[in-house]
Design an enzyme around this catalytic site. Structure first.
Site, PDB file in Angstrom:
ATOM      1  N   HIS A  81       0.822  -1.217   0.000  1.00 21.64           N
ATOM      2  CA  HIS A  81       0.000   0.000   0.000  1.00 21.64           C
ATOM      3  C   HIS A  81       0.855   1.265   0.000  1.00 21.64           C
ATOM      4  O   HIS A  81       0.380   2.336  -0.377  1.00 21.64           O
ATOM      5  CB  HIS A  81      -1.015  -0.005   1.147  1.00 21.64           C
ATOM      6  CG  HIS A  81      -0.476   0.192   2.518  1.00 21.64           C
ATOM      7  ND1 HIS A  81      -0.205  -0.855   3.378  1.00 21.64           N
ATOM      8  CD2 HIS A  81      -0.187   1.309   3.208  1.00 21.64           C
ATOM      9  CE1 HIS A  81       0.220  -0.391   4.536  1.00 21.64           C
ATOM     10  NE2 HIS A  81       0.249   0.924   4.453  1.00 21.64           N
ATOM     11  N   SER A  91       4.039   1.777   8.692  1.00 20.01           N
ATOM     12  CA  SER A  91       3.750   0.934   7.531  1.00 20.01           C
ATOM     13  C   SER A  91       5.021   0.755   6.713  1.00 20.01           C
ATOM     14  O   SER A  91       5.637   1.734   6.292  1.00 20.01           O
ATOM     15  CB  SER A  91       2.674   1.573   6.653  1.00 20.01           C
ATOM     16  OG  SER A  91       1.431   1.564   7.292  1.00 20.01           O
ATOM     17  N   ASP A 133       1.288  -7.877   2.248  1.00 21.09           N
ATOM     18  CA  ASP A 133       1.364  -6.426   2.062  1.00 21.09           C
ATOM     19  C   ASP A 133       2.827  -5.984   1.987  1.00 21.09           C
ATOM     20  O   ASP A 133       3.375  -5.423   2.934  1.00 21.09           O
ATOM     21  CB  ASP A 133       0.637  -5.717   3.199  1.00 21.09           C
ATOM     22  CG  ASP A 133       0.389  -4.250   2.905  1.00 21.09           C
ATOM     23  OD1 ASP A 133       0.919  -3.749   1.902  1.00 21.09           O
ATOM     24  OD2 ASP A 133      -0.332  -3.588   3.689  1.00 21.09           O
TER      25      ASP A 133
END
Length: 723
Positions: A82, A650, A218
């Site tokens: 992402h 992240s 991810d």
């Protein structure tokens, strides 16, 4: 970095485990024997050398608001899928849908450049607290205080960035107790090497987001490039891979329960230093409004995107961001309630107040707290108007782009050091990239409906909270038919939404823009007037906060009598943790690892649980290669640890005690979302992609032999120029 502040004076104690986002300098002040007992197998000085201002921690890099890590000496960076999504979207079309299909460069010549993508590598940290406060003139009010400190910050940045390819930042710690100048090398040529299919990178979609158990791959792999002489440079076919001094080799053995790990990265913002009243305001007003407003925008973009394949690609990146904020807000509300966090903060504040009342030297802290409470009450009176004005900046791209162009023209007329920070010369390349990049994200039917929803809300505001620009252009009373017609006319008659014309506008003066007689631009100028006034009001509040908060925080830190890590502020941090599961509710226990079998158990053939055919084929055939865990008898996919993480983490590298990469952080569990307000060891769990799942996909699914050799996990010669 000078050790002048209370929060930098650390005691080595087991209580540090899990909780705390520690700065590189703080790591050196921990007891090496305690760190070794936890599982650290390298010297703390290898993590960070104070003389050089760098070390292994510098292998963790800033990737445009996310974190990432060098995993080879030839510039390979691993981060989240992402976090690389904008590059993937940039090169996607209905005919070549890399979002859905994924991407693997078969050689370096095929790697895809990312418009505006950057990687920042930390170089040094310098305490500039004295310089910042010395810049405030005697007798300055709160607005003047903030403007003087902002001016000093700009001067420090200008001096720091005289070195080529340098990006600097002045970070405030603990509400203004300390200011640190951070010097980083900025690499501006960043290319996509590998991204899994979306059904891997987002497996489970919003249904699984913030949840456990997870089965999501991810991650994505990028490469940073420099000019042939090693200097940072913009994209050029002659550029060569960046030579990383510090990088994390991959730990092919992975992790098991109770293993020691470290999560390194750039956590964005936490709120543990807030007063209880500030926390209560977020619980009662801010997060419910995020759920309400962003929820509506999500529905609009999804409905319009489903009507057009190109539109679906265009809104994908915006939707991803909106979904994340929307679900985060719901998790914050649930966590604040479940953990009784506001009530606990009130109790903690009361204890500090009672302690300080007995000590004359902290009378100033009590006075500061009282004034902070008064400021919070005053701020709450204009909450709805301020929230909607902020939403106007991001909720619809048409007016947002018009505002940006208007502000850019107005600010560019000023001397550089007198401009608002986001419009200084140092920011113009980023602004140019964004003005171009947003064309890929623009889909008119969705954008007009989103703007319509925001206008409707603005026209419903009370008499004391009206947005004058909306009233001027759309009237004070909402009529869907009339407002829709006006928005259609605005968009149809504007050149703001044409990329070529927008690029011309970006260098025009205010007079030139006004002469265009572009109605959407005129709306942008009117909204800009109100946003400038709002920014000045917030500067005044910030000046008050910097005057008051340090006094209060010094009392809080003295009362604590133990290490208190400063709130996250987007700077390099490390948190120490163990791989472990948790109990989400009575009678249930979640194990800390998930496997490939779990991926297939969730597979329905429908989104968001639609395993790509090539992944399913390898999984069903049990082609595990060398990546199966002997204990699990399967390929590990995700794992939990009790690291203290937040947004900005992240893509953070999760490494073992040897400094080897064992995973990539990408989420927190639902019960831990409110960790931003307080760490709860019972449920504080971050979610990581296991490095063995990364390697399994590259090996057994993609047959990425050259990449595996470059990563040093497959025997044979290292990558040649073709890889």
């Amino acid at each position: 970095m000078k050790k002048t502040l209370l929060f930098l004076s650390l005691m080595a104690a087991p209580a540090l485990a899990g909780e705390g986002k520690w700065t590189p300098q703080q790591v050196l002040e921990l007891d090496p024997a305690w760190l070794k007992a936890q599982g650290l197998q390298v010297s703390p000085k290898k993590l960070w050398d104070p003389k050089r201002g760098t070390g292994l921690l510098a292998g963790a890099v800033n990737v445009g608001g996310c974190s990432g890590a060098f995993i080879s000496e030839s510039g390979l960076v691993i981060t989240n899928h992402h976090c690389a999504f904008s590059i993937i979207q940039e090169h996607s079309s209905p005919q070549r849908d890399l979002i859905t299909q994924g991407f693997l460069a078969k050689g370096r010549a095929e790697e895809l450049p990312g418009k505006g993508a950057r990687v920042q590598v930390p170089r040094s940290f310098t305490d500039v607290t004295k310089e910042m406060f010395a810049a405030v003139p005697a007798g300055a009010d709160d607005l003047a205080r903030q403007k003087a400190m902002e001016r000093k910050e700009k001067e420090l940045l200008a001096e720091c960035e005289k070195r080529p390819a340098t990006r600097c930042k002045v970070a405030s710690f603990d509400g203004g107790v300390q200011f640190v100048l951070i010097d980083s090398v900025e690499l501006a040529d960043v290319r996509l090497v590998y991204a899994p299919p979306r059904a891997v990178g987002e497996y489970g979609g919003e249904e699984d987001n913030w949840m456990w158990p997870r089965h999501t791959g991810d991650f994505a792999i990028l490469r940073a490039y420099t000019a042939p002489d090693g200097s940072a440079a913009q994209f050029n076919a002659q550029n060569v891979p960046y030579k990383a001094e510090f990088f994390f080799p991959l730990a092919t053995e992975g992790v098991k329960p109770d293993d020691f790990v470290m999560v390194l990265g750039y956590p964005g913002i936490t709120f543990r230093a807030l007063l209880a009243d500030d926390m209560a305001e977020r619980q009662a007003r801010y997060y419910p409004r995020v759920v309400d407003v962003y929820g509506e925008l999500i529905r609009i973009l999804e409905e319009e995107g489903e009507k057009d394949p190109a539109g679906k690609i265009a809104v994908a990146s915006t939707l991803k961001g909106l979904h994340n904020r929307y679900k985060n807000a719901g998790g914050q509300l649930a966590g604040l309630k479940r953990g009784h966090i506001v009530e606990k903060q009130r109790e903690a504040e009361a204890a500090v107040v009672a302690w300080a009342e007995k000590r004359k030297e902290y009378a100033g802290a009590l006075k500061a707290r009282a004034e902070l409470l008064s400021l919070q009450a005053e701020k709450g009176k204009a909450f709805e108007r301020e929230f909607l004005l902020d939403a106007m900046r991001v909720g619809a791209k048409g007016p947002a782009l018009a505002v940006t162009l208007a502000r850019l023209a107005q600010e560019r007329a000023k001397p550089d050091l007198e401009r608002e920070p986001e419009y200084m010369d140092r920011e113009l390349p980023r602004l140019k990239d964004r003005l171009e990049r947003e064309q890929k994200n623009f889909f008119a039917p969705a954008d007009k409906r989103a703007f319509l929803a925001l206008v409707r809300r603005a026209q419903a505001l009370g008499a004391g909270e009206r947005i004058a620009a909306i009233d001027k252009h759309f009237g004070r009373t909402y009529s869907e038919k009339d407002v829709s017609a006006k928005i259609d006319a605005l968009y149809a008659g504007s050149k703001v939404l044409d990329l070529t014309e927008r690029q011309k506008m970006s260098v025009e003066t205010e007079a030139q823009l006004r002469a265009r007689k572009d109605a959407l631009l005129e709306l942008g100028f009117d909204l800009a007037t109100e946003l400038v006034a709002l920014d000045e009001l917030r500067d005044r509040r910030l000046g008050a906060s910097v005057r008051l908060m340090p006094e209060w925080r010094k009392a809080v830190l003295a009362h604590a009598g133990k290490p208190v890590a400063p709130d996250a502020n987007g700077t390099l941090r490390v948190t120490f943790a163990k791989v472990k599961g948790y109990t989400p509710r009575d009678g249930a226990f979640y194990t800390p690892q998930t496997t490939l079998a779990g991926v297939m158990e969730k597979h329905t053939g429908q989104e968001p649980f639609n395993v790509p055919e090539k992944v399913a084929a390898a999984a069903n055939a049990k082609r595990y290669g060398p990546w199966a865990d002997k204990r699990l008898k399967d390929v590990p996919v995700n794992f939990l640890a009790d690291a203290d993480t937040t947004g900005g983490n992240s893509g953070s590298p999760t490494v073992n005690g040897k400094g080897q990469l064992v995973g990539v952080n990408f989420d927190r569990v639902w019960e831990n979302v409110a960790n931003d307000f307080g760490y709860n060891p019972d449920v504080a769990r971050n979610v990581n992609v296991d490095v063995r799942y990364v390697l399994w996909l590259l090996d057994q699914v993609e047959d990425a032999d050259g990449l595996l050799r470059e990563l040093g996990v497959r025997k044979g010669p290292k990558a040649q120029e073709s890889r």
